[in-house]
Each structure stands twice: as C-alpha cells, then as structure tokens.
Design a protein around this motif. Structure first.
Motif, PDB file in Angstrom:
ATOM      1  N   THR A 248      -1.347   4.673  -8.858  1.00  0.00           N
ATOM      2  CA  THR A 248      -1.492   5.326  -7.558  1.00  0.00           C
ATOM      3  C   THR A 248      -0.213   6.050  -7.159  1.00  0.00           C
ATOM      4  O   THR A 248      -0.264   7.098  -6.505  1.00  0.00           O
ATOM      5  CB  THR A 248      -1.879   4.304  -6.486  1.00  0.00           C
ATOM      6  OG1 THR A 248      -0.925   3.218  -6.482  1.00  0.00           O
ATOM      7  CG2 THR A 248      -3.266   3.733  -6.743  1.00  0.00           C
TER       8      THR A 248
ATOM      9  N   SER B 105       0.834  -1.198   0.000  1.00  0.00           N
ATOM     10  CA  SER B 105       0.000   0.000   0.000  1.00  0.00           C
ATOM     11  C   SER B 105       0.868   1.247   0.000  1.00  0.00           C
ATOM     12  O   SER B 105       2.073   1.199   0.229  1.00  0.00           O
ATOM     13  CB  SER B 105      -0.924   0.006   1.224  1.00  0.00           C
ATOM     14  OG  SER B 105      -0.170   0.079   2.419  1.00  0.00           O
TER      15      SER B 105
ATOM     16  N   ASN C 225      -0.731  -0.290  -3.970  1.00  0.00           N
ATOM     17  CA  ASN C 225       0.522   0.184  -4.556  1.00  0.00           C
ATOM     18  C   ASN C 225       0.658  -0.289  -6.000  1.00  0.00           C
ATOM     19  O   ASN C 225       0.860  -1.477  -6.258  1.00  0.00           O
ATOM     20  CB  ASN C 225       1.704  -0.328  -3.717  1.00  0.00           C
ATOM     21  CG  ASN C 225       3.029   0.273  -4.155  1.00  0.00           C
ATOM     22  OD1 ASN C 225       3.076   1.129  -5.025  1.00  0.00           O
ATOM     23  ND2 ASN C 225       4.106  -0.165  -3.536  1.00  0.00           N
TER      24      ASN C 225
ATOM     25  N   SER D  70      -0.604  14.484  -3.477  1.00  0.00           N
ATOM     26  CA  SER D  70      -1.009  13.660  -2.344  1.00  0.00           C
ATOM     27  C   SER D  70      -2.010  14.382  -1.441  1.00  0.00           C
ATOM     28  O   SER D  70      -2.756  13.743  -0.705  1.00  0.00           O
ATOM     29  CB  SER D  70       0.219  13.248  -1.526  1.00  0.00           C
ATOM     30  OG  SER D  70       0.826  14.387  -0.928  1.00  0.00           O
TER      31      SER D  70
ATOM     32  N   LEU E  33      -3.913   3.428  -0.053  1.00  0.00           N
ATOM     33  CA  LEU E  33      -4.018   3.143  -1.486  1.00  0.00           C
ATOM     34  C   LEU E  33      -3.299   1.837  -1.810  1.00  0.00           C
ATOM     35  O   LEU E  33      -2.253   1.549  -1.226  1.00  0.00           O
ATOM     36  CB  LEU E  33      -3.371   4.262  -2.319  1.00  0.00           C
ATOM     37  CG  LEU E  33      -4.014   5.645  -2.356  1.00  0.00           C
ATOM     38  CD1 LEU E  33      -3.097   6.616  -3.081  1.00  0.00           C
ATOM     39  CD2 LEU E  33      -5.368   5.582  -3.048  1.00  0.00           C
TER      40      LEU E  33
ATOM     41  N   ILE F 244      -5.494  13.403  -1.867  1.00  0.00           N
ATOM     42  CA  ILE F 244      -5.769  12.039  -1.451  1.00  0.00           C
ATOM     43  C   ILE F 244      -5.781  11.923   0.068  1.00  0.00           C
ATOM     44  O   ILE F 244      -6.655  11.282   0.654  1.00  0.00           O
ATOM     45  CB  ILE F 244      -4.714  11.079  -2.044  1.00  0.00           C
ATOM     46  CG1 ILE F 244      -4.725  11.167  -3.572  1.00  0.00           C
ATOM     47  CG2 ILE F 244      -4.954   9.644  -1.589  1.00  0.00           C
ATOM     48  CD1 ILE F 244      -3.564  10.435  -4.232  1.00  0.00           C
TER      49      ILE F 244
ATOM     50  N   GLY G 242      -0.353   9.356  -8.942  1.00  0.00           N
ATOM     51  CA  GLY G 242      -1.320  10.239  -8.298  1.00  0.00           C
ATOM     52  C   GLY G 242      -0.819  10.781  -6.975  1.00  0.00           C
ATOM     53  O   GLY G 242      -1.010  11.952  -6.649  1.00  0.00           O
ATOM     54  N   TRP G 243      -0.143   9.915  -6.201  1.00  0.00           N
ATOM     55  CA  TRP G 243       0.367  10.339  -4.897  1.00  0.00           C
ATOM     56  C   TRP G 243       1.469  11.379  -5.066  1.00  0.00           C
ATOM     57  O   TRP G 243       1.493  12.385  -4.361  1.00  0.00           O
ATOM     58  CB  TRP G 243       0.880   9.134  -4.129  1.00  0.00           C
ATOM     59  CG  TRP G 243       1.421   9.494  -2.773  1.00  0.00           C
ATOM     60  CD1 TRP G 243       2.718   9.705  -2.437  1.00  0.00           C
ATOM     61  CD2 TRP G 243       0.660   9.718  -1.588  1.00  0.00           C
ATOM     62  NE1 TRP G 243       2.831  10.038  -1.111  1.00  0.00           N
ATOM     63  CE2 TRP G 243       1.585  10.055  -0.558  1.00  0.00           C
ATOM     64  CE3 TRP G 243      -0.699   9.662  -1.288  1.00  0.00           C
ATOM     65  CZ2 TRP G 243       1.166  10.339   0.742  1.00  0.00           C
ATOM     66  CZ3 TRP G 243      -1.101   9.950   0.012  1.00  0.00           C
ATOM     67  CH2 TRP G 243      -0.175  10.287   1.000  1.00  0.00           C
TER      68      TRP G 243
END
Length: 309
Positions: free
Chosen positions: A270, A258, A266, A278, A264, A281, A273-274
């Motif tokens: 993702t 994650s 991994n 972040s 999230l 999120i 996006g992170w």
C-alpha cells in the motif's frame, strides 16, 4: 471504503462517550413515543368515530398537545441532557495528558504537548493514549472547518480556523478506536479517517519512552531517493534534513496502522501504491502522483519509510 470508518457508534468505550450514548437512546425512545402519539392521532382523524374526532379537534387537546406537552417534554430533556453530559465540560485533572490535533486538507496533524502546551512530539493521523486516563484534546484547523469525532471515546467537536476548541476523551480499556471527520470539508472528506490507540498505562509509558529515544541517522539508498524526489520538501522525518510541513510528519510512519488518513492498511504494497499514485486512491488529496518512479524505486522508498518506526 474508508479503512477506519466502520465505527460502532452505540458501543461506548469510555465515560464521555457513555453519557452521549445514553442521551442518544433516550432521545430515540422519546422520538418513537412521539411518533406513536402522532400516528394514533392520525388514525383517529382518518378512521375514528365522530366522538373521538370531536375530542381530538377540541381546544383542550390542541392546547395540551400543541403547547403544554412540547414545553414540558423539551424542558425535561434539556435539563436531563445537560446534567447527563456535564462531564464533557468539567475540567480534566491538571496532570492529564494534552494533545493538539490540527485538521488539514485531508489529514490530521498530531502534536503531543508538555505541561506548558509546547509540542514534545509530532505525528499524523494516529493518536496513542493511556487507557483509563482522561486526555484533553485541543482542536484547531489550518484551512477549512473540520470536525473531530471518535464515537466510542467522546462526542464530536468542530475544528474552526482561528479558534482552539477542547474535547476530553478517554478509553476505559486498551484497544484501537476509529474516528472520522464529521463536517464536510470538500474534496475527499469521506476519506479523512483517524485512529486512536489506547495502551495499558505501563505499555503507554514504554511506547512514549521509545518515541523520545534519539533516532540514528539512516544512510541508505531510500534516504537519498526520498530527498532527490522532493519528498523532503513536504514531509518531515526527525533526525534527517527532511523538514517539510505541508504534508504529514513521517517520522514514525512505519509503525502506523493505516495510510492516507485511515483509508488503507499500512504495509509495503500500500505504501508503494500510495507513493506512485495517491490520486487514484484518494482523489483530490494534495500529494502529487509519482508515476515516473519505477517499481524498484517505489519499493526502495517504501522500504525506507517502513523503517521509520
């Protein structure tokens, strides 16, 4: 929703969690019994006959129900609870694996320790243990009070700044066990999850040996971008010049289950996006958004981090 927060609390997977679960069911049963007695007394007080009401209000019932019953029941529960959960305070075997977990805003720093208590390996947000063996976890905090809780493996224990607490955990069988910070610590507290991965003993030994193998330097566009964007100022990757300690260690981030302390799954998407934003999120976390990076640059960084096994 927190990726690691759906936890079957009453499904123990080890001896330490088992004793706590048994005690919990006993307390729940006792609470139901007491509620039934109170409701019965209330019904008599409202709808019972004069004789029943007179008995209910008599001195004998008041003394028995108000003093004798609570003293006897609570004393019995105290003695039973302490004897049932004594394994939580019993010493673990001297050769037991030791790990130090430090609570941060809002993630977990993980250090695997040697026999002298010195860090052998650093990781973040994920703990690997051998199944069937007790593990002693040392709990600390670098900022505010956190609370470490993996319900299927043990009880919860606070992480207090300036103090080191210890908690034994054990998984009877291989599996993935989710945890959560159980003490409000501000900001995105609800998004501060944790994962414990229990391996069969021989698989754990192989996993540990692979982590101790010297890692070759990875010279590629992603490594250069990692340095130039300032990631190395906050994060560490063993075998490189990235030695930051403000954020999670990324030496093995590619193999974690994650991201963002359990919120999230991994994968490359993702990761992109992170890195890019972040804050959208996990609002309030300490990593700034990198909206200036293009999609290609985000993909390059994500691919580089995926290689960190």
């Amino acid at each position: 929703m927190n990726f690691a927060s759906i936890v079957p609390v009453f499904d123990p997977a080890g001896p330490y969690a088992g004793s706590i679960t048994t005690l919990s069911w006993v307390l729940i049963a006792m609470a139901v019994a007491v509620l039934a007695v109170v409701l019965a007394a209330l019904w008599i007080a409202l709808f019972g006959g004069r004789r029943l009401k007179a008995r209910l209000g008599g001195a004998t019932v008041v003394w028995a129900g108000g003093i004798v019953f609570p003293v006897v029941v609570l004393s019995a529960l105290l003695i039973y609870g302490l004897s049932l959960t004594r394994n939580l305070t019993a010493p673990v075997p001297p050769d037991a694996m030791r790990v130090r977990i430090t609570g941060e805003m809002w993630w977990w720093r993980v250090a695997y320790l040697d026999r002298q208590g010195q860090p052998l390996m650093i990781d973040a947000n994920e703990l690997h243990i051998p199944a069937g063996r007790p593990v002693l976890v040392e709990l600390e905090s670098n900022d505010v009070i956190h609370s470490f809780w993996v319900p299927r493996l043990s009880g919860k224990l606070d992480m207090v700044p300036g103090r080191r607490n210890t908690l034994p955990i054990q998984a009877d069988a291989p599996g993935v066990y989710s945890g959560q910070c159980a003490e409000y610590c501000g900001g995105p507290h609800a998004l501060m999850g944790f994962v414990v991965v229990a391996h069969a003993p021989d698989e754990f030994d192989a996993w540990l040996a692979s982590r101790r193998t010297p890692r070759p330097a990875i010279a590629m566009e992603g490594a250069a971008l990692f340095r130039s964007t300032g990631c190395a100022a906050c994060h560490r990757i063993a075998g490189t010049d990235a030695n930051g300690t403000a954020g999670p260690d990324l030496t093995h981030v590619g193999s974690r289950r994650s991201l963002g302390a359990g919120i999230l799954p991994n994968n490359r998407g993702t990761l992109m996006g992170w890195i890019g934003d972040s804050q959208s999120i996990k609002p309030g976390n300490r990593m700034p958004p990198y909206k200036i990076l293009s999609a290609d640059e985000l993909a390059t960084l994500a691919a580089y981090l995926e290689m960190q096994k």
